[in-house]
Write a protein that holds these residues in place. Structure first.
Motif, mmCIF file in Angstrom:
data_model
loop_
_atom_site.group_PDB
_atom_site.id
_atom_site.type_symbol
_atom_site.label_atom_id
_atom_site.label_comp_id
_atom_site.label_asym_id
_atom_site.label_seq_id
_atom_site.Cartn_x
_atom_site.Cartn_y
_atom_site.Cartn_z
ATOM 1 N N VAL A 88 96.135 36.362 128.464
ATOM 2 C CA VAL A 88 96.152 35.068 129.139
ATOM 3 C C VAL A 88 96.817 34.016 128.253
ATOM 4 N N ALA A 89 96.483 34.023 126.952
ATOM 5 C CA ALA A 89 97.054 33.041 126.034
ATOM 6 C C ALA A 89 98.555 33.200 125.897
ATOM 7 N N ARG A 90 99.046 34.427 125.984
ATOM 8 C CA ARG A 90 100.491 34.635 125.882
ATOM 9 C C ARG A 90 101.214 34.204 127.156
ATOM 10 N N SER A 91 100.490 34.111 128.268
ATOM 11 C CA SER A 91 101.104 33.726 129.535
ATOM 12 C C SER A 91 100.980 32.239 129.826
ATOM 13 N N VAL A 92 99.841 31.640 129.449
ATOM 14 C CA VAL A 92 99.542 30.254 129.798
ATOM 15 C C VAL A 92 99.128 29.498 128.549
ATOM 16 N N GLN A 93 99.793 28.370 128.284
ATOM 17 C CA GLN A 93 99.466 27.543 127.127
ATOM 18 C C GLN A 93 99.311 26.079 127.558
ATOM 19 N N PRO A 94 98.447 25.334 126.858
ATOM 20 C CA PRO A 94 98.243 23.922 127.209
ATOM 21 C C PRO A 94 98.981 22.970 126.286
ATOM 22 N N ILE A 95 99.301 21.795 126.816
ATOM 23 C CA ILE A 95 99.707 20.645 126.012
ATOM 24 C C ILE A 95 98.683 19.558 126.320
ATOM 25 N N PHE A 96 97.969 19.120 125.289
ATOM 26 C CA PHE A 96 96.857 18.209 125.514
ATOM 27 C C PHE A 96 97.305 16.757 125.554
ATOM 28 N N GLN A 97 96.368 15.917 125.969
ATOM 29 C CA GLN A 97 96.663 14.505 126.224
ATOM 30 C C GLN A 97 96.956 13.727 124.943
ATOM 31 N N ASP A 98 96.145 13.938 123.928
ATOM 32 C CA ASP A 98 96.198 13.069 122.753
ATOM 33 C C ASP A 98 96.686 13.833 121.525
ATOM 34 N N PRO A 99 97.910 13.616 121.077
ATOM 35 C CA PRO A 99 98.406 14.337 119.905
ATOM 36 C C PRO A 99 97.721 13.909 118.618
ATOM 37 N N TYR A 100 96.993 12.798 118.639
ATOM 38 C CA TYR A 100 96.277 12.347 117.448
ATOM 39 C C TYR A 100 95.022 13.181 117.203
ATOM 40 N N SER A 101 94.426 13.719 118.260
ATOM 41 C CA SER A 101 93.203 14.504 118.101
ATOM 42 C C SER A 101 93.420 16.004 118.309
ATOM 43 N N SER A 102 94.546 16.408 118.901
ATOM 44 C CA SER A 102 94.757 17.834 119.177
ATOM 45 C C SER A 102 95.403 18.576 118.010
ATOM 46 N N LEU A 103 95.827 17.846 116.962
ATOM 47 C CA LEU A 103 96.426 18.473 115.784
ATOM 48 C C LEU A 103 95.480 18.323 114.596
ATOM 49 N N ASN A 104 95.281 19.409 113.855
ATOM 50 C CA ASN A 104 94.415 19.388 112.684
ATOM 51 C C ASN A 104 95.100 18.609 111.563
ATOM 52 N N PRO A 105 94.542 17.477 111.136
ATOM 53 C CA PRO A 105 95.216 16.659 110.117
ATOM 54 C C PRO A 105 95.279 17.326 108.746
ATOM 55 N N ARG A 106 94.502 18.393 108.519
ATOM 56 C CA ARG A 106 94.477 19.068 107.219
ATOM 57 C C ARG A 106 95.485 20.213 107.130
ATOM 58 N N ARG A 107 96.180 20.475 108.225
ATOM 59 C CA ARG A 107 97.134 21.585 108.230
ATOM 60 C C ARG A 107 98.555 21.051 108.343
ATOM 61 N N SER A 108 99.472 21.745 107.692
ATOM 62 C CA SER A 108 100.868 21.325 107.741
ATOM 63 C C SER A 108 101.453 21.593 109.124
ATOM 64 N N ILE A 109 102.575 20.952 109.415
ATOM 65 C CA ILE A 109 103.232 21.148 110.705
ATOM 66 C C ILE A 109 103.611 22.620 110.886
ATOM 67 N N GLY A 110 104.132 23.238 109.815
ATOM 68 C CA GLY A 110 104.490 24.653 109.902
ATOM 69 C C GLY A 110 103.308 25.531 110.224
ATOM 70 N N SER A 111 102.152 25.235 109.617
ATOM 71 C CA SER A 111 100.947 26.018 109.883
ATOM 72 C C SER A 111 100.469 25.836 111.319
ATOM 73 N N ILE A 112 100.595 24.604 111.825
ATOM 74 C CA ILE A 112 100.168 24.329 113.203
ATOM 75 C C ILE A 112 101.055 25.068 114.203
ATOM 76 N N VAL A 113 102.370 25.017 114.005
ATOM 77 C CA VAL A 113 103.290 25.628 114.963
ATOM 78 C C VAL A 113 103.213 27.152 114.924
ATOM 79 N N THR A 114 102.956 27.728 113.751
ATOM 80 C CA THR A 114 102.881 29.192 113.670
ATOM 81 C C THR A 114 101.501 29.731 114.046
ATOM 82 N N GLN A 115 100.507 28.865 114.221
ATOM 83 C CA GLN A 115 99.161 29.338 114.507
ATOM 84 C C GLN A 115 99.067 30.245 115.731
ATOM 85 N N PRO A 116 99.732 29.920 116.873
ATOM 86 C CA PRO A 116 99.648 30.842 118.011
ATOM 87 C C PRO A 116 100.162 32.246 117.691
#
Length: 340
Positions: A88-116
């Protein structure tokens, strides 16, 4: 269209039990009530309605985060309940409302994008960084941001990170829950245009949940209007914005503000408070706020009427042989052209 729709909900309902407080009985909240919805490959289906009408709950059911109390959901003709969570995760993905709360501030951008890629067990770890950087560039982020953190980025850049994270594993459908409402007006159009470009380039299908009717008119191919857990009207975008059939759809379009000071605040005749989803009225749930209500509206819930142009509306005004096109609310087009 050939083959089954990409996602189809069939008579789905979702019921929650809500605490009534100390020494009070629990109450039942029917967030979604017997909703059927087809989302075809490559289209943008918009879901609109007031806060609390069940839009996000329906989206969560389509992502497999909430199981329907009744009914079924299929992805590409396969029951959602039979699919592995990773499928299901490989077929359907979300984009959330608030980018200030949906991104982990302790992780780098590269780590966030590669997480899936890590979570969905992508079999080729050696390509993760390259693919993440390529997706970052595709959404308009330079590679030099790979090792930076969300706190170092603007709101628009953070939402681009959220989009890159959703798309890095190339899902077939993206559920966009108010994807621009937390952004400055000057940035909103950039993000919407980016999403349109990505849809064309990657062959994506969108479910767009939004209160911004200008964004819906710009992006969507079809629109479904929800009220208290039910879809009261569904039509292609041009038809719905030009000739809304359901009185609630007409009221939503009439509520759009216009910059013309001589017109003042639009009066939608809906009252100042939202309806109570814990106390749904009998018959048509909209009838207490409807200027066109008839005696029958308080007694019987209207069934969906399929109209000749492919639209569907659940309203006694359009039942049976009495279905007719309603005139567009006066001033709608001018108001929408100035919105957002």
């Amino acid at each position: 269209m050939n083959g089954p729709p990409l996602v189809e909900a069939r008579e789905v309902s979702c019921t929650f039990t809500v605490s009534g407080g100390f020494m009070k009985r629990k109450r039942t909240l029917q967030a979604v009530n017997r909703v059927s919805l087809r989302i075809e490959r490559g289209e943008v289906m918009a879901l609109v309605g007031e806060s609390g009408c069940g839009k996000t709950t329906l989206a969560k059911m389509m992502m497999g985060l909430i199981a329907p109390s009744e009914g079924s959901i299929e992805i590409d003709g396969r029951p959602l309940s039979s699919l592995d969570r990773m499928e299901v995760a490989r077929s359907v993905q979300p984009i959330f409302q608030d980018p200030y709360s949906s991104l982990n501030p302790r992780r780098s951008i590269g780590s966030i994008v590669t997480q899936p890629l890590r979570v969905q067990r992508d079999p080729d770890p050696g390509t993760w960084k390259r693919r993440a950087q390529e997706m970052m560039e595709l959404v308009g982020l330079p590679r030099r941001l790979f090792n930076q953190y969300p706190g170092q980025l603007s709101g628009g850049q953070r939402q681009r990170v959220a989009i890159a994270r959703a798309l890095v594993n190339r899902p077939r459908m993206v559920i966009c829950d108010e994807p621009t409402s937390a952004l400055d007006v000057s940035v909103q159009s950039q993000i919407l245009n980016l999403m349109q470009d990505l849809r064309a380039e990657l062959g994506l299908t969108y479910l767009l949940i939004s209160h911004n009717l200008a964004a819906v008119e710009h992006m969507a191919s079809r629109v479904a209007v929800m009220y208290l857990g039910r879809i009261v009207e569904e039509a292609d975008t041009a038809s719905l914005f030009d000739s809304p059939r359901h009185p609630y759809s007409q009221a939503l379009l009439e509520s759009v503000l216009t910059p013309d000071p001589t017109l003042g605040i639009p009066d939608t005749h809906l009252g100042v408070s939202y309806p109570d989803p814990l106390d749904v009225p009998p018959g048509c749930s909209f009838h207490p706020r409807c200027a066109k209500a008839m005696p029958d509206c308080a007694q019987r819930m209207p069934r969906r009427t399929e109209l000749p142009d492919g639209a569907g509306v659940a309203c006694h005004l359009h039942a049976g042989t009495h279905a007719a096109r309603s005139a567009p609310p006066e001033g709608n087009r001018t108001a929408r052209a100035q919105d957002g």
